[in-house]
Design a protein around this motif. Structure first.
Motif, PDB file in Angstrom:
ATOM      1  N   UNK A  26       0.659  -0.820   0.194  1.00  0.00           N
ATOM      2  CA  UNK A  26       0.336  -0.370  -0.062  1.00  0.00           C
ATOM      3  C   UNK A  26       0.769   1.372  -0.197  1.00  0.00           C
ATOM      4  N   UNK A  27       1.575   1.194   0.856  1.00  0.00           N
ATOM      5  CA  UNK A  27       2.826   2.383   0.977  1.00  0.00           C
ATOM      6  C   UNK A  27       3.631   2.352  -0.397  1.00  0.00           C
ATOM      7  N   UNK A  28       4.295   1.577  -1.146  1.00  0.00           N
ATOM      8  CA  UNK A  28       4.443   1.854  -2.243  1.00  0.00           C
ATOM      9  C   UNK A  28       3.656   1.998  -3.696  1.00  0.00           C
ATOM     10  N   UNK A  29       2.453   1.970  -3.355  1.00  0.00           N
ATOM     11  CA  UNK A  29       1.584   2.522  -4.204  1.00  0.00           C
ATOM     12  C   UNK A  29       1.532   3.993  -3.935  1.00  0.00           C
ATOM     13  N   UNK A  30       1.010   3.960  -3.354  1.00  0.00           N
ATOM     14  CA  UNK A  30       1.275   6.050  -2.028  1.00  0.00           C
ATOM     15  C   UNK A  30       1.905   6.740  -3.059  1.00  0.00           C
ATOM     16  N   UNK A  31       3.202   6.080  -2.660  1.00  0.00           N
ATOM     17  CA  UNK A  31       4.015   7.165  -3.207  1.00  0.00           C
ATOM     18  C   UNK A  31       4.781   7.386  -4.207  1.00  0.00           C
ATOM     19  N   UNK A  32       3.789   6.166  -5.488  1.00  0.00           N
ATOM     20  CA  UNK A  32       3.861   6.412  -6.647  1.00  0.00           C
ATOM     21  C   UNK A  32       3.650   7.218  -7.258  1.00  0.00           C
ATOM     22  N   UNK A  33       2.185   8.318  -6.405  1.00  0.00           N
ATOM     23  CA  UNK A  33       1.736   9.818  -6.680  1.00  0.00           C
ATOM     24  C   UNK A  33       1.971  10.484  -6.450  1.00  0.00           C
ATOM     25  N   UNK A  34       1.945  11.612  -7.420  1.00  0.00           N
ATOM     26  CA  UNK A  34       2.040  13.089  -7.374  1.00  0.00           C
ATOM     27  C   UNK A  34       1.328  13.807  -6.403  1.00  0.00           C
ATOM     28  N   UNK A  35       0.198  13.072  -6.065  1.00  0.00           N
ATOM     29  CA  UNK A  35      -0.888  14.246  -5.604  1.00  0.00           C
ATOM     30  C   UNK A  35      -1.195  13.302  -4.252  1.00  0.00           C
ATOM     31  N   UNK A  50       7.181   3.011   8.228  1.00  0.00           N
ATOM     32  CA  UNK A  50       8.399   3.615   8.970  1.00  0.00           C
ATOM     33  C   UNK A  50       9.507   2.876   7.585  1.00  0.00           C
ATOM     34  N   UNK A  51       9.696   1.766   6.813  1.00  0.00           N
ATOM     35  CA  UNK A  51      11.073   1.236   6.226  1.00  0.00           C
ATOM     36  C   UNK A  51      11.032   1.829   5.267  1.00  0.00           C
ATOM     37  N   UNK A  52      10.251   2.995   4.533  1.00  0.00           N
ATOM     38  CA  UNK A  52      10.144   4.149   3.691  1.00  0.00           C
ATOM     39  C   UNK A  52      10.243   5.763   3.765  1.00  0.00           C
ATOM     40  N   UNK A  53      11.279   5.982   5.362  1.00  0.00           N
ATOM     41  CA  UNK A  53      11.402   7.333   5.699  1.00  0.00           C
ATOM     42  C   UNK A  53      11.779   7.659   4.768  1.00  0.00           C
ATOM     43  N   UNK A  54      13.092   7.473   4.678  1.00  0.00           N
ATOM     44  CA  UNK A  54      14.579   7.586   3.310  1.00  0.00           C
ATOM     45  C   UNK A  54      13.476   8.758   2.895  1.00  0.00           C
ATOM     46  N   UNK A  55      12.609   7.736   1.945  1.00  0.00           N
ATOM     47  CA  UNK A  55      12.463   8.379   0.267  1.00  0.00           C
ATOM     48  C   UNK A  55      11.493   8.936   1.203  1.00  0.00           C
ATOM     49  N   UNK A  56      10.602   9.103   1.704  1.00  0.00           N
ATOM     50  CA  UNK A  56       9.219  10.197   2.125  1.00  0.00           C
ATOM     51  C   UNK A  56      10.422  11.261   2.763  1.00  0.00           C
TER      52      UNK A  56
END
Length: 369
Positions: A26-35, A50-56
């Motif tokens: 779900x997180x991977x899908x959201x982070x692909x969005x522009x908005x 939490x594992x995606x904190x660096x990308x966020x």
């Protein structure tokens, strides 16, 4: 019409289950969005994110730099009074605490102002306990009139007021009002606010609506992290923000991130919020909204505040005193809470500059020069 109508369409327990059910997919899908939508925000504050904190964090940095440039707004709180008619289990000013009470006189206010101006501040945040008889509208209005020639921008964090009272203060020169719901969990709210005007959950919830209708230029929102699950409280804060932006679209908004700090009392956080949790939340807010101002106070440690500068924060306080007269007159009077970052304004300025940012003491002027 008020936020309560929107608030009542959501259920705390359902939101909590949804947040903790989020998967890494779900997180991977959201982070692909522009908005990022509100539902997406729910995903980004979940444990699965939490594992995606660096990308966020990288994305938050880029969005903040695009909108706000390499600037950090500097502000300072000035406590006018520690009088309070409420019982709040987590606050040093609670009326149950047998402490010396202090309300600044005109001379004491001007002495504080003189010191604050020497530090370079042109934005001031007026703070009091919630005591409408002792430090009500008349006192606040007089204080604004007394100091407005010294500042370009005056904000306040005091007891919630009626719309007409906010209108009166806006005419006097008030620019912004900070009002934190503390927690959006109504039952928990009642536990921590058993007596006083603040015990009225509904009146506090409706305060930003009254501010919007009164034409206040900027409204500050937030929850006190530790009273309840920070993830669910943060979703409700984001929900509140989006409702206000749609309803009062001419108004500016800010979010603050207070965590429970030591005080004259004994309330321990119900749910711990770690440093990495707070970084995750700040980044999630920035991904949700490029324009909202994100503020960080001296409640947090030196190390944390050093590291957060590039991750989405747009304003920061320094050298704060949380007791009335604390800058010049009453160093021994009780503080509302203990600060953590005790560095001077000069030291904070230097820290900001070393990171490639410019500390700004004056954004724009409310009062004609």
């Amino acid at each position: 019409m008020s936020f309560r109508e929107t608030f009542d369409t959501y259920d705390w327990n359902t939101l909590e289950r949804e947040i903790y059910a989020v998967t890494e997919a779900d997180v991977t899908s959201v982070l692909k969005k522009d908005r990022i939508s509100l539902d997406d925000f729910k995903t980004l504050i979940s444990p699965a994110a939490k594992p995606f904190l660096e990308e966020m964090a990288q994305r938050s940095h880029e969005l903040t730099k695009k909108r706000f440039g390499n600037t950090i707004q500097m502000y300072l709180p000035m406590y006018l009074s520690n009088e309070c008619q409420n019982i709040c289990t987590y606050c040093g000013f609670s009326m149950t605490n047998k402490i010396p009470r202090k309300t600044l006189s005109d001379a004491e206010i001007l002495k504080e102002v003189e010191h604050i101006k020497k530090l370079g501040y042109d934005h001031i945040l007026l703070v009091t306990g919630e005591a409408n008889r002792k430090v009500g509208v008349a006192y606040i209005k007089h204080a604004i009139e007394l100091i407005k020639e010294h500042f370009s921008n005056i904000s306040m964090e005091v007891q919630p007021m009626d719309q007409e009272e906010y209108e009166e203060l806006a005419e006097t020169g008030l620019y912004a009002v900070l009002v934190y719901q503390e927690t959006y969990h109504e039952a928990t709210y009642k536990v921590h606010h058993p007596k006083g005007k603040k015990s009225n959950f509904q009146y506090r919830l409706d305060t930003p609506d009254r501010l919007g209708k009164a034409g206040i230029h900027k409204i500050g929102l937030g929850a006190l992290f530790g009273l309840e699950d920070w993830r669910v409280d943060s979703f409700y804060t984001a929900l509140h923000l989006k409702y206000l932006q749609k309803t009062y679209w001419k108004t500016k908004y800010s979010i603050s991130f207070p965590r429970l700090r030591p005080h004259q009392g004994d309330v321990q956080p119900k749910v711990e919020m770690t440093d990495s949790d707070l970084v995750q939340l700040i980044c999630a807010y920035r991904l949700l909204d490029e324009d909202v101002e994100l503020s960080m106070s001296t409640r947090e440690s030196e190390t944390f505040r050093n590291n957060i500068i590039k991750l989405g924060i747009t304003s920061i306080s320094a050298e704060s005193k949380t007791n009335p007269g604390g800058y010049t007159a009453e160093p021994e009077s009780l503080e509302q809470f203990e600060i953590s970052d005790e560095r001077s304004t000069a030291e904070i300025k230097e820290m900001i500059k070393k990171q490639g940012y410019e500390p700004v003491f004056k954004d724009w002027a409310v009062f004609a020069e």
